[in-house]
Every structure is written in structure tokens, then in C-alpha cells.
Design an enzyme around this catalytic site. Structure first.
Site, mmCIF file in Angstrom:
data_model
loop_
_atom_site.group_PDB
_atom_site.id
_atom_site.type_symbol
_atom_site.label_atom_id
_atom_site.label_comp_id
_atom_site.label_asym_id
_atom_site.label_seq_id
_atom_site.Cartn_x
_atom_site.Cartn_y
_atom_site.Cartn_z
ATOM 1 N N GLU A 46 20.873 -7.793 -13.359
ATOM 2 C CA GLU A 46 21.446 -8.714 -12.378
ATOM 3 C C GLU A 46 21.464 -8.118 -11.049
ATOM 4 O O GLU A 46 21.104 -8.808 -9.967
ATOM 5 C CB GLU A 46 22.859 -9.220 -12.961
ATOM 6 N N LYS A 133 36.756 22.917 -3.548
ATOM 7 C CA LYS A 133 35.707 23.113 -2.674
ATOM 8 C C LYS A 133 34.394 23.041 -3.002
ATOM 9 O O LYS A 133 33.820 23.619 -3.767
ATOM 10 C CB LYS A 133 36.100 24.755 -2.012
ATOM 11 N N GLU A 199 31.450 16.294 1.708
ATOM 12 C CA GLU A 199 30.403 17.047 1.310
ATOM 13 C C GLU A 199 29.340 16.298 0.701
ATOM 14 O O GLU A 199 29.655 15.499 -0.238
ATOM 15 C CB GLU A 199 31.053 18.026 0.340
ATOM 16 N N LYS A 320 45.537 22.591 1.826
ATOM 17 C CA LYS A 320 45.707 22.082 3.325
ATOM 18 C C LYS A 320 47.436 21.691 3.283
ATOM 19 O O LYS A 320 47.739 20.978 2.443
ATOM 20 C CB LYS A 320 44.770 20.721 3.545
ATOM 21 N N CYS A 475 2.524 28.573 -28.409
ATOM 22 C CA CYS A 475 1.981 29.046 -29.543
ATOM 23 C C CYS A 475 1.325 28.121 -30.396
ATOM 24 O O CYS A 475 2.145 26.955 -30.614
ATOM 25 C CB CYS A 475 3.136 29.968 -30.439
HETATM 26 S S1 IVH Z 1 37.919 20.912 5.067
HETATM 27 C C1 IVH Z 1 39.020 21.653 9.344
HETATM 28 N N1 IVH Z 1 37.788 20.446 2.592
HETATM 29 O O1 IVH Z 1 33.388 23.982 3.040
HETATM 30 C C2 IVH Z 1 38.858 21.758 7.908
HETATM 31 N N2 IVH Z 1 36.123 21.595 3.491
HETATM 32 O O2 IVH Z 1 35.052 24.555 5.958
HETATM 33 C C3 IVH Z 1 37.508 21.586 7.534
HETATM 34 N N3 IVH Z 1 34.034 22.028 1.903
HETATM 35 O O3 IVH Z 1 31.158 23.717 5.284
HETATM 36 C C4 IVH Z 1 36.818 21.616 6.124
HETATM 37 N N4 IVH Z 1 34.939 21.251 0.260
HETATM 38 O O4 IVH Z 1 31.598 21.413 4.237
HETATM 39 C C5 IVH Z 1 37.290 21.061 3.479
HETATM 40 N N5 IVH Z 1 37.686 19.853 0.231
HETATM 41 C C6 IVH Z 1 37.308 20.565 1.262
HETATM 42 C C7 IVH Z 1 35.955 20.911 1.237
HETATM 43 C C8 IVH Z 1 35.404 21.712 2.424
HETATM 44 C C9 IVH Z 1 33.831 21.857 0.625
HETATM 45 C C10 IVH Z 1 32.999 22.847 2.902
HETATM 46 C C11 IVH Z 1 32.850 22.354 4.148
HETATM 47 C C12 IVH Z 1 32.637 23.468 5.119
HETATM 48 C C13 IVH Z 1 32.963 24.430 4.102
HETATM 49 C C14 IVH Z 1 34.246 25.404 4.964
#
Ligand code: IVH
Length: 725
Positions: A46, A133, A199, A320, A475
């Protein structure tokens, strides 16, 4: 153009602009359900039908093409180089806590509390958002009036590369934001300017599939999902980028219109994430608000335990400060925010040395070069062997005995040798080396001979062959080769197939070496004496194996099909085949054309199935296995559906704890046979959680999210089409 009021309403509806807008809105909505929510609302056919209609309209009215049209996702543009763009708000990096123990979290919380001294009471804990991360590539997505206008890589943080046409091909990234008001957080209007940061990454299964395809074609494979994702984003040919399976998670914002210009007035980071989700971005449901250092430590531990089972790589977690006001107070040191930190996990790649290169013979006769390694702790286990896949991969990587190499182990994937440790890595395929690289190319002992494939099978001595155009050496001994026979039996007996408990590799070695078992049906024909006569086999365990064999006879068609070990027929394909054809005879007699009608079955798989059932000895084995007076394997009949939807199609169910009578595998099989998807973790997208005794955090999460919880009775009712709740 004349006065619009002159048109009758139904004439207005026939105007191309209206139809185009309607098609785009519908397709964007369906695309979001499919890619982001993972809960398709219409069958693929669809979607394809409306997509083609949209393409036709746009071809007839090129003046009405627009960048937010889903037709713009296919790629095709080839660039000479990327434009450089200046980020409106610099893309910062983040401080990394390399202490992989809990003390890493404590160090961060202590710093934050010190910075905020005076603002916090002694006993007051700081509220954080704990996130995963993701191991991919950071990207900035710029939306103006809700439409994606530009995507750029991080670059040096100030200047990045404009990669918009590649990013448009990522199905999970909205081309147009959803203006909606039904998400959990307070609903904010789509702002005039919004930059979303996150990301771009590749899921492990997508990565494995991509590399498998590259290997089949004799093309270069990718080192890890991160490099594959980064390579795709930085492709100058967006047509190639479109074929690379990329995913996305949002975790932050760049420039956003202020509240007085129609922007959102978020109070917390988490509220911002929830809003992004409402606008159509994928946000990881595992990200959560936690209190104080205890919350951080618990999250770090929980995700550490979950890490291998996630569908993608993470290299740590990110903490954070949740309050945006406190973030502002904390500010920045040089190029890093004080309010965030990355807390790492032990690396999934490590360096070690190749001691020897051996050859293993697999179930299908494939010869795999395997590196014997100096033991190394990677991805949570000590690794001593790693696959080199095939001769061509080995040559491309240029590894020899004695070389220093990078070994990778992520998730449940077999450890592999990624490549030699070199000083200047080539760009796209650059190795991500562990921290503290050796400063020089390690010297290689002179005159180490290059590895060669043996001319005869190391197990049975049969000639080793390689078909023209094939990358793998095999084989030629077939089931004459004990290695292949042993692997075939182990494959048949494994849990995901016939599930014969107690039939492990030691026993199979003995049975095959003693000549008790030559072909699969022999398994069901051997008696207690031949089993008990084996060395180290107690009567009791022999009786147990026979009992396990007896109960394995009641199985399911997908398990049986998978157990046969047909090349390229994995668990998922076996299920699709069973569902499509309904019975074994239909599959055995299906033509290649008919097989191609099955979901996800391409020419390689279809030919492999056809070839398998064209061999008289394979048909004989199947006949003996299923013969009522012989081995007597049976399964409940299923209805063929050939693409139609099943009662639970589109539903996601999570199983947790121990059910009174059904095993986890059985419950999963029953749900999948009814069309449901069985997921590993609970989110708001979960339709039901089935909980047994000792259900743990998944049940808690279900209750917290208000996901209906069923017991075994409830599950049975659901399967019969009358859920209780
Ligand atoms: S925050 C000001 N959150 O890790 C803060 N970065 O920064 C900016 N990364 O290349 C980054 N997962 O691409 C943040 N949950 C996440 C993340 C993340 C992966 C990567 C980001 C950067 C590296 C370090």
C-alpha cells in the site's frame, strides 16, 4: 489563476497541489510509523502504491517538487565535494570519564555538586538524564518552518560538511516535522528554526547483513558499524548512501527559535527529548531521568549488563544535568559543557598478536581461516580465536602469523580480526584503534609466509574447491566429511531448531567418530545400547538423551526447516517460508519463481532452497525424518497466509519471568506464528507484557508505562483473539 472560490469543493480536491500534499502527508505519516515507531500501519504494498502515485504526479508537475517529499529520500545526486557549512551554534564535544568503574559517575556528580554549591542543600541530589552513548557519527539537522533544509557533520565543531542529500535517505530522519499534540510532554508548536542534534549509526544486524553482501560480491567489508555509518554519510554519491542501512537517535538541539519568536520554552533536557520524539524523531526509550549519583551508578550498571543485547553498539553512557537553568549556570570549559560527561565501558576492540592461522570446516563445508590469538580481554570476555572469514578478506587485511592486530567483539557476534595495526589508516575504512596506539608500525619478522588455503580438507582429505565467482573455499566431501556431518547434527539439535537437550558437541563427536550416526535419521534410530556403549556415557544420561530425542519429535515447521541447515535459510527465513506455504511439501516443490514471492527471499536464497531439495539424498533424509512409522517428526498444521496479515500483525509483545506451563521459546513461537513481534525491552510502543513468576524490571517498566500485563491465561486468550484487558 482566477478566484479560488469559483471552484466547486470536489474540483478543488482534484487539483494536483492538494493531491500531492495529501500523498506526502500520508506517506510521511506511514514512514514515521514504519521507521521510527517500528509499528507499520499499512502493508508495504500500500505504501509502494501511494509512493508510485506521488512519483507520477511529480514527474508530470516538476514545478511542484519539494524537498520534504518522501520521493527525495532515494538519493542519486553525485557531488564532486561537500560544501563547508558554519554551525549556527558550535557543536561541542563532551568530557570523557575513562574510569569504567562506578567511581567515574561519582567523580562527575562530585564536580557538579561543587560547582552548584550554594544552590543545593546538603542532602539534595541533582537530577540527571542518563542516556546511551551511541557509537556513530554526530549530525546537525536544520529545520526551517518544520522542513529539513540542511544536514551537516560535526567537522571541527565550528565548520562541518553539508551532507543533506545523504541524510535525506535515512528513513528514520523526518523530512518534515509532525505537528501534533498527543505526546506526553507539553506540546510545543513547531518553531520557525530548529536544529536537532544526534547520532547517525548502523544497527549490528544491518552491519552484518551489509558486510555479508559485500563479502558475497567480493567487495571491501567495513571494519565496524561506526565506520560503515560514517562512510555512508560521507559518500559523494547519495545513490550509494541510500543503499546503506542507517539509523538515527536524537539527543540534543543546536539553534532553536526563542520563545518570543515561536520557539519552545523547555525547562528540562528530558522535556526537550520528549518534544523531539513528538515531532517525529527517534529518541531512545532507555534514556531516563535519574536522581543523584546512585541513579547514575544504577544506570551505568544496568546498561552495562544490557549492552550485548542492544541492537546497536554503545561505547558508554552519557550523563546530563536535567534542568536547563542549571545547565546554563554550569556553562562551559573550553569546548566542553560542564553539565555533561560520557562514562565509558570497556572497549569492544583490543590489540593482540596472531599466534597461528588455522582452518575450520563448517556445516556447509566452508573453510574458514581462524586466527589463534594471544588471549585478550575484549567486549567482556577473553578471546583466543577470531574469524578471518575467508581467504580474500584475509589477504585484503594483509595479516600474517606474528602480526599485531585489532580484534573486535561486539554483542553476540563472533570475534573477528579487524585488521593489522598500522600508523596511518586509509580514510573510509580507517581502523578505530584503541587508545594509546603504538607509535610505530610494529615490525614483522621477515619471511613469514603468506597464508594459503589447503588443497585438501584438513578433516577428511577431500579436495578443496572454489566455484567461479565464489569467495569461499569448500570441502567437496559433503556428508562424507565428518566435520560437516557433525556440524549438521549440532545445527539440527540446537535449541532454535529441534531442541534436543544433551546432544552437545562432545557427544556428537563420539557418535560420528564411532560410526553410530551417518545421516540425521540415524539419530532417531540408535538405541540405548549404542549410546550407552560410548565412553564416559552413563546409562542415565543415555536415557535422558533418548527422552530428549523423543520429545523433539513434536516440533514446528519453522524449527524443522531451519534445522535442515539449508544454506542461507536462517530462523527468520524458515518462519517466513512456513507462513507463506503452510506445509513442507509445498516448500519442497516450489519453483524458484514461487520462492521469490516470499518476503525477504532473493535469488540467492531461492536458488539455495531449490538446490537443496533437488538433491535426492536430501529428500530421502526428509522423508525418513517425517515418516510416521520411522523417525516420526511432526508439527501442528499451519495456515498459509502468503502475505496477508495475521491476527496479531503489528503488535509488539515482551515476555518476562517464568510462565507456569509454556517455555519462553514456545510462547515466542506462538506469538510470532500469530504475527506478533516479540521484543526484548519494554517501551511505550509495547502492546502487551506477558509476565510469569520472578518477573523483574520489565514488569516494573510495564506498570510504570501503563502497558497492559498478561499472565499465561491472558496470553492464551490473546492468541485466541480475545484479550482480557
Ligand atoms: S551530547 C554538548 N549525547 O559522543 C554535548 N553525545 O560528544 C554534545 N554521542 O561525537 C554531545 N551519544 O556524537 C551526546 N547521548 C549522547 C550521545 C553523544 C553519542 C557522541 C556525539 C559526540 C561524542 C562526544
Amino acid at each position: 489563476m482566477g478566484n479560488l472560490n469559483l471552484f466547486e469543493p470536489d474540483e478543488l480536491e482534484g487539483r494536483p497541489e492538494n493531491r500531492l500534499a495529501e500523498l506526502r502527508a500520508t506517506l510521511n505519516h506511514w514512514g514515521h510509523a514504519y521507521y521510527v515507531l517500528d509499528a507499520p500501519v499499512v502493508p508495504d504494498a500500500e505504501y509502494d502504491r501511494l509512493f508510485r502515485e506521488l512519483q507520477t504526479w511529480e514527474a508530470e508537475h516538476p514545478e511542484l517538487l519539494s524537498p520534504d517529499s518522501p520521493t527525495q529520500r532515494v538519493g542519486g545526486k553525485v557531488l564532486a565535494q561537500f560544501e563547508t557549512v558554519r554551525h549556527a551554534v558550535p557543536m561541542l564535544s563532551i568530557r570523557t570519564e575513562t574510569d569504567t568503574e562506578s567511581s567515574g559517575a561519582l567523580a562527575f556528580d562530585t564536580r557538579i555538586r561543587k560547582e552548584l554549591a550554594g544552590l543545593l542543600a546538603e542532602s539534595e541530589s541533582v537530577e540527571y538524564v542518563a542516556e546511551l552513548k551511541f557509537d556513530g557519527l554526530a549530525i546537525n539537522l536544520r529545520y526551517e518552518n518544520g522542513v529539513l533544509v540542511q544536514a551537516a557533520t560535526r567537522g571541527d565543531g565550528e565548520l562541518g560538511e553539508e551532507v543533506t542529500s545523504n541524510i535525506r535517505t535515512v528513513g528514520q530522519i523526518p523530512l518534515k516535522l509532525i505537528a501534533r499534540s498527543d505526546h506526553a510532554a507539553k506540546s510545543w508548536a513547531v518553531p520557525p528554526v530548529l536544529e536537532v542534534r544526534g547520532e547517525v549509526y548502523m544497527r549490528r544486524d544491518d552491519f552484518e547483513r551489509l558486510n555479508e553482501a559485500q563479502r558475497e560480491r567480493g567487495e571491501k567489508t567495513f571494519v565496524n558499524p561506526r565506520n560503515a555509518a560514517a562512510g555512508a554519510v560521507r559518500q559523494l554519491d547519495s545513490g550509494i548512501a541510500a543503499q546503506r542501512p542507517l539509523s538515527f537517535f536524537a539527543y540534543g538541539v543546536g539553534q532553536v527559535s526563542p520563545p518570543e519568536q515561536g520557539g519552545p520554552a523547555w525547562q528540562t533536557h528530558f522535556e526537550m527529548l520528549q518534544t523531539l520524539k513528538g515531532w517525529g524523531f527517534p529518541v531512545e526509550d532507555l534514556d531516563q531521568v535519574v536522581q543523584g549519583v546512585d541513579g547514575l551508578v544504577a544506570f551505568h550498571q544496568k546498561m552495562g549488563a544490557l549492552r550485548d543485547r542492544l541492537p546497536y553498539d554503545i561505547d558508554g553512557v552519557v550523563y546530563k544535568v536535567n534542568s536547563l537553568a542549571l545547565q546554563q549556570k554550569l556553562g562551559f570549559v573550553t569546548r566542553e559543557p560542564r553539565w555533561a560527561v560520557a562514562h565509558k565501558y570497556p572497549a569492544q576492540e583490543q590489540m593482540t598478536r596472531i599466534l597461528e592461522i588455522d582452518v575450520q570446516v563448517g556445516r556447509t563445508g566452508k573453510l574458514t581461516p581462524v586466527a589463534r590469538l594471544a588471549p585478550v580481554f575484549v567486549g567482556g570476555v577473553t578471546v583466543t580465536n577470531a574469524t578471518l572469514h575467508n581467504l580474500f578478506e584475509l589477504r585484503r587485511k594483509g595479516v600474517r602469523v606474528g602480526d599485531e592486530v585489532v580484534v573486535r567483539r561486539a554483542g553476540d557476534v563472533i570475534p573477528e580480526v579487524v585488521g593489522r595495526v598500522v600508523l596511518t589508516p586509509p580514510s573510509e575504512n580507517a581502523l578505530t584503534l584503541p587508545d594509546r596506539l603504538p607509535k610505530l608500525l610494529p615490525s614483522r619478522t621477515p619471511y613469514v609466509p603468506n597464508f594459503k588455503m589447503p588443497a585438501t580438507c584438513p578433516i577428511c582429505g577431500s579436495t578443496v574447491v572454489r566455484e567461479p565467482g565464489e569467495t569461499n573455499h569448500r570441502c567437496s566431501g559433503g556428508l562424507f566429511c565428518p566435520a560437516q556431518r557433525k556440524q549438521a547434527i549440532l545445527h539440527f539439535a540446537q535449541r532454535k531448531a529441534l531442541d534436543v537437550e544433551g546432544l552437545g558437541d562432545k557427544l556428537v563427536d563420539q557418535l560420528v567418530d564411532a560410526g553410530v550416526i551417518r545421516i540425521l535419521p540415524d539419530l532417531y534410530k540408535m538405541g540405548l545400547t549404542s549410546l550407552a556403549n560410548l565412553d564416559r556415557m552413563a546409562d542415565k544420561s543415555a536415557a535422558n538423551v533418548l527422552a530428549a530425542l523423543e520429545s523433539s519429535k513434536q516440533t514446528t515447521l519453522p524449527r524443522f526447516l531451519y534445522g535442515l541447515g539449508i544454506r542461507h535459510v536462517g530462523e527468520a527465513t524458515a518462519k517466513d517460508l512456513a507462513r507463506h506455504f503452510g506445509n513442507l511439501d509445498a516448500i519442497m516443490d516450489a519453483s524458484v519463481e514461487q520462492l521469490l514471492q516470499v518476503k525477504d527471499v532473493g535469488p540467492i536464497v531461492a536458488n539455495s532452497i531449490r538446490t537443496f531439495f533437488d538433491q535426492p539424498h536430501n529428500r530421502e533424509v526428509v522423508a525418513q525424518l517425517c515418516e510416521p512409522g520411522g523417525c516420526g517428526i511432526t508439527w501442528p498444521a499451519i495456515e498459509a497466509v502468503a502475505g496477508a496479515s495475521l491476527p496479531l500483525t503489528g503488535m509488539t509483545v515482551v515476555l518476562t519471568g517464568t510462565l507456569p506451563t509454556l517455555s519462553r521459546e514456545d510462547a515466542k513461537d506462538m506469538l510470532e506464528a500469530a504475527g506478533a513481534k516479540v521484543a526484548g525491552s519494554v517501551s511505550k510502543k509495547t502492546h502487551y507484557v506477558v509476565a510469569g513468576s520472578e518477573a523483574g524490571s520489565k514488569l516494573d517498566k510495564a506498570l510504570a508505562l501503563g502497558v497492559p500485563v498478561l499472565d499465561e491465561e491472558g496470553l492464551k486468550a490473546l492468541l485466541q483473539g480475545n484479550p482480557e484487558s
